[in-house]
Design a protein around this motif. Structure first.
Motif, short mmCIF file in Angstrom:
data_model
loop_
_atom_site.label_atom_id
_atom_site.label_comp_id
_atom_site.label_asym_id
_atom_site.label_seq_id
_atom_site.Cartn_x
_atom_site.Cartn_y
_atom_site.Cartn_z
N GLY A 48 105.68 8.53 26.31
CA GLY A 48 104.40 9.29 26.92
C GLY A 48 103.58 9.43 26.17
O GLY A 48 103.10 8.92 24.90
N GLU A 49 103.26 11.33 26.37
CA GLU A 49 102.42 12.24 25.07
C GLU A 49 103.31 13.25 24.57
O GLU A 49 104.36 13.89 25.60
N SER A 50 103.63 12.97 23.44
CA SER A 50 104.45 14.07 22.76
C SER A 50 104.27 15.33 22.83
O SER A 50 105.29 15.91 22.79
N THR A 51 103.39 16.24 23.25
CA THR A 51 102.68 17.11 23.67
C THR A 51 103.16 17.32 24.76
O THR A 51 103.71 18.93 25.12
N THR A 52 103.38 16.80 25.94
CA THR A 52 103.41 16.95 26.69
C THR A 52 105.36 16.75 27.44
O THR A 52 105.41 17.96 27.71
N ILE A 53 105.78 15.79 26.58
CA ILE A 53 107.40 16.32 26.47
C ILE A 53 107.79 17.60 25.82
O ILE A 53 108.52 18.05 26.54
N ARG A 71 120.70 19.31 15.83
CA ARG A 71 120.61 19.23 14.07
C ARG A 71 122.44 19.63 14.07
O ARG A 71 122.70 19.05 13.14
N ALA A 72 123.23 19.44 15.07
CA ALA A 72 124.42 19.03 15.08
C ALA A 72 124.81 18.16 14.86
O ALA A 72 126.01 18.05 14.77
N GLY A 73 124.17 17.45 14.89
CA GLY A 73 124.69 15.97 14.74
C GLY A 73 124.23 14.43 15.89
O GLY A 73 125.15 13.55 15.71
N MET A 74 124.45 15.35 17.37
CA MET A 74 123.83 14.21 18.21
C MET A 74 122.96 13.34 17.79
O MET A 74 121.84 12.96 17.34
N PRO A 75 123.52 11.94 18.37
CA PRO A 75 122.82 10.75 18.33
C PRO A 75 121.55 10.76 18.75
O PRO A 75 121.62 11.27 20.39
N ALA A 76 120.81 10.18 18.51
CA ALA A 76 119.12 10.19 19.51
C ALA A 76 118.54 9.08 19.04
O ALA A 76 118.76 9.09 17.99
N LEU A 77 117.85 8.34 20.12
CA LEU A 77 117.01 7.01 19.83
C LEU A 77 115.79 7.56 20.07
O LEU A 77 115.60 8.33 21.75
N GLY A 78 114.94 8.31 19.33
CA GLY A 78 113.02 8.24 20.37
C GLY A 78 112.11 6.93 19.95
O GLY A 78 112.48 5.95 18.47
N THR A 79 111.98 6.52 21.09
CA THR A 79 110.52 5.86 21.63
C THR A 79 109.29 5.72 21.81
O THR A 79 108.69 6.95 22.35
N CYS A 80 108.31 5.50 20.48
CA CYS A 80 106.92 5.91 21.15
C CYS A 80 106.74 7.32 20.86
O CYS A 80 106.37 7.50 19.37
N ALA A 81 106.09 7.75 21.51
CA ALA A 81 106.06 9.37 21.43
C ALA A 81 107.71 9.79 21.22
O ALA A 81 107.37 11.40 20.51
N GLY A 82 108.48 9.37 21.32
CA GLY A 82 110.21 10.12 20.61
C GLY A 82 110.10 9.97 19.25
O GLY A 82 110.92 10.84 19.00
N MET A 83 109.74 9.14 18.97
CA MET A 83 109.43 8.73 17.68
C MET A 83 108.90 10.49 16.86
O MET A 83 109.05 10.86 15.81
N GLY A 93 98.08 15.63 14.54
CA GLY A 93 98.92 15.87 15.65
C GLY A 93 97.96 16.70 16.38
O GLY A 93 96.74 17.17 16.01
N ALA A 94 98.39 17.39 17.74
CA ALA A 94 97.65 17.64 18.77
C ALA A 94 97.81 19.70 18.08
O ALA A 94 98.55 19.76 18.00
N VAL A 95 96.33 20.00 18.18
CA VAL A 95 96.83 22.10 18.49
C VAL A 95 98.30 22.63 18.48
O VAL A 95 98.95 22.45 19.68
N GLY A 96 99.43 22.86 17.89
CA GLY A 96 100.46 23.61 18.05
C GLY A 96 101.64 22.62 18.40
O GLY A 96 102.45 22.85 19.13
N GLN A 97 101.46 21.02 17.62
CA GLN A 97 101.85 20.07 17.87
C GLN A 97 103.80 21.01 17.71
O GLN A 97 103.73 21.16 16.19
N GLU A 98 104.55 20.37 18.78
CA GLU A 98 105.70 20.87 17.94
C GLU A 98 107.18 19.57 18.17
O GLU A 98 106.35 19.23 18.62
N THR A 99 107.95 19.31 17.63
CA THR A 99 108.94 18.90 17.29
C THR A 99 109.97 19.12 17.88
O THR A 99 110.39 19.92 17.10
N VAL A 107 104.93 10.38 10.42
CA VAL A 107 104.31 9.93 11.53
C VAL A 107 102.82 10.21 11.86
O VAL A 107 102.56 11.14 11.84
N ARG A 108 102.08 9.39 11.78
CA ARG A 108 100.42 9.73 12.17
C ARG A 108 100.62 9.32 13.52
O ARG A 108 100.83 8.12 14.07
N ARG A 109 100.17 9.89 14.42
CA ARG A 109 100.21 10.03 16.11
C ARG A 109 99.08 9.32 16.78
O ARG A 109 98.08 9.09 15.86
#
Length: 208
Positions: A48-53, A71-83, A93-99, A107-109
């Motif tokens: 999708g769009e990482s900043t929107t998500i 941070r507590a160890g939950m498994p996660a799979l990120g695809t495209c914007a999820g990466m 990244g966009a201004v104010g980009q959060e992850t 990563v290079r967006r």
């Protein structure tokens, strides 16, 4: 035992991820609320769009809970914007980009270009624990990994430009491409197996 894996259902190929997870042997649910997040063993962050998500996650009061679970160890799979959302550092990244963070990668967006530069190609994806094989890679405004920390395992590189397009660090996996497209569930099977191994004690304690 069957893990329950959520798909963050704020934007992107939610239904496709749910179908791929079910085909891989997981119980798959859409996650839009904190109570749904609390019920899952692992989480998929779709394209999708990482900043929107990230903004929608804050609106739905999911940003901090997701960050805490990762941070507590939950498994996660990120695809495209999820990466991008799993990366600790973002270039272009966009201004104010959060992850959410968690992966020691830069990563290079939108590294592969705009929507018109989208392409498909075969990706050889392998890991030390479980080789996935050659899978179809659909790249849509995709990122790539500029740098990976010492604890990050490189799972795949794009054959054309030699850039890193899939990584794993502990229970976290990220791909620059969309593995949910095309009916090939091997990447999701790889992730489901990782979830079983990561949270096996919790799963074994559940009623059959």
């Amino acid at each position: 035992m069957t893990p329950t894996i959520g798909v963050l259902a704020l934007q992107g190929d939610v239904r496709e991820h749910l179908a791929a997870l079910a085909a891989a042997g997981a119980t798959a649910i859409a996650v839009r609320r904190p109570a749904e997040l609390a019920a899952v063993d692992a989480l998929v962050l779709p394209g999708g769009e990482s900043t929107t998500i990230a903004k929608l996650a804050r609106t739905f009061e999911l940003f901090a809970p997701i960050q805490h679970r990762i941070r507590a160890g939950m498994p996660a799979l990120g695809t495209c914007a999820g990466m991008v959302l799993l990366a600790d550092r973002v270039v272009d990244g966009a201004v104010g980009q959060e992850t959410f963070g968690g992966l020691d990668i830069t990563v290079r967006r939108n590294a592969f270009g705009r929507q018109v530069a989208s392409f498909e190609g075969e990706v050889e994806m392998a890991g030390s624990a479980n080789a996935v094989g050659t899978v179809p890679g659909v790249f849509i405004r995709a990122p790539w990994v500029e740098e990976a920390g010492a604890g990050v395992e490189v799972l795949a590189q794009d054959p054309a430009v030699g850039r890193i397009v899939a990584v794993r660090q502990g229970p976290l996996v990220a791909t620059a491409f969309h593995p949910e497209v095309g009916g090939d569930a091997r990447v999701h099977s790889f992730f489901v197996d990782l979830v079983r191994a990561s949270v096996g004690d919790t799963l074994s304690a559940r009623p059959a």
